[in-house]
Write a protein that holds these residues in place. Structure first.
Motif, PDB file in Angstrom:
ATOM      1  N   ARG A  23       3.959   1.536  -1.160  1.00  0.00           N
ATOM      2  CA  ARG A  23       4.578   1.672  -2.480  1.00  0.00           C
ATOM      3  C   ARG A  23       3.591   2.231  -3.498  1.00  0.00           C
ATOM      4  NH1 ARG A  23       6.648  -3.360  -1.247  1.00  0.00           N
ATOM      5  NH2 ARG A  23       5.090  -4.351  -2.561  1.00  0.00           N
ATOM      6  N   GLN A  24       2.342   1.764  -3.432  1.00  0.00           N
ATOM      7  CA  GLN A  24       1.334   2.236  -4.379  1.00  0.00           C
ATOM      8  C   GLN A  24       1.065   3.729  -4.182  1.00  0.00           C
ATOM      9  OE1 GLN A  24      -1.796  -0.278  -5.238  1.00  0.00           O
ATOM     10  NE2 GLN A  24      -2.766   1.169  -6.599  1.00  0.00           N
ATOM     11  N   LYS A  25       0.968   4.173  -2.932  1.00  0.00           N
ATOM     12  CA  LYS A  25       0.754   5.600  -2.667  1.00  0.00           C
ATOM     13  C   LYS A  25       1.922   6.423  -3.193  1.00  0.00           C
ATOM     14  CE  LYS A  25      -2.285   5.545   1.320  1.00  0.00           C
ATOM     15  NZ  LYS A  25      -2.430   5.872   2.738  1.00  0.00           N
ATOM     16  N   THR A  47       3.938   5.692  -5.618  1.00  0.00           N
ATOM     17  CA  THR A  47       3.909   5.687  -7.072  1.00  0.00           C
ATOM     18  C   THR A  47       2.803   6.605  -7.591  1.00  0.00           C
ATOM     19  OG1 THR A  47       4.712   3.421  -7.108  1.00  0.00           O
ATOM     20  CG2 THR A  47       3.667   4.216  -9.106  1.00  0.00           C
ATOM     21  N   THR A  48       1.645   6.561  -6.949  1.00  0.00           N
ATOM     22  CA  THR A  48       0.505   7.371  -7.378  1.00  0.00           C
ATOM     23  C   THR A  48       0.794   8.851  -7.224  1.00  0.00           C
ATOM     24  OG1 THR A  48      -1.015   5.622  -6.732  1.00  0.00           O
ATOM     25  CG2 THR A  48      -1.949   7.798  -7.016  1.00  0.00           C
ATOM     26  N   GLU A  50       0.833  -1.206   0.000  1.00  0.00           N
ATOM     27  CA  GLU A  50       0.000   0.000   0.000  1.00  0.00           C
ATOM     28  C   GLU A  50       0.869   1.258   0.000  1.00  0.00           C
ATOM     29  OE1 GLU A  50      -3.254   2.116   2.919  1.00  0.00           O
ATOM     30  OE2 GLU A  50      -3.109  -0.069   2.902  1.00  0.00           O
TER      31      GLU A  50
END
Length: 80
Positions: free
Chosen positions: A35-37, A39-40, A33
């Motif tokens: 990492r996704q934030k 990246t986003t 989660e």
């Protein structure tokens, strides 16, 4: 074959205790989660403001869709 830690004189310091599967799964989910934030929101200085702006825009669009008259287009032609 098992390991006899007392016989290895000090090797017990080298043993890594692994967490139970549930704790490990939770750690991996949190890391994914994060990492996704990252990246986003790469390149965005204020991601919270962007999220608020997106939500407000979605609400405005939803309101516009709900306020449209259903049926016909709204204009009536009258020949006479």
């Amino acid at each position: 074959m098992g390991m006899c830690l007392p016989c290895l004189s000090g090797a017990e310091d080298d043993v890594v205790v692994t967490p139970d599967p549930e704790t490990r799964r939770r750690q991996l989910a949190d890391a994914a989660e994060k990492r996704q934030k990252e990246t986003t929101h790469r390149g965005i200085k204020n991601p919270e403001a962007l999220e608020r702006k997106k939500k407000k825009q979605e609400e405005v669009e939803k309101e516009a869709m709900n306020s449209l008259p259903s049926g016909g287009g709204g204009l009536k032609w009258q020949l006479g």
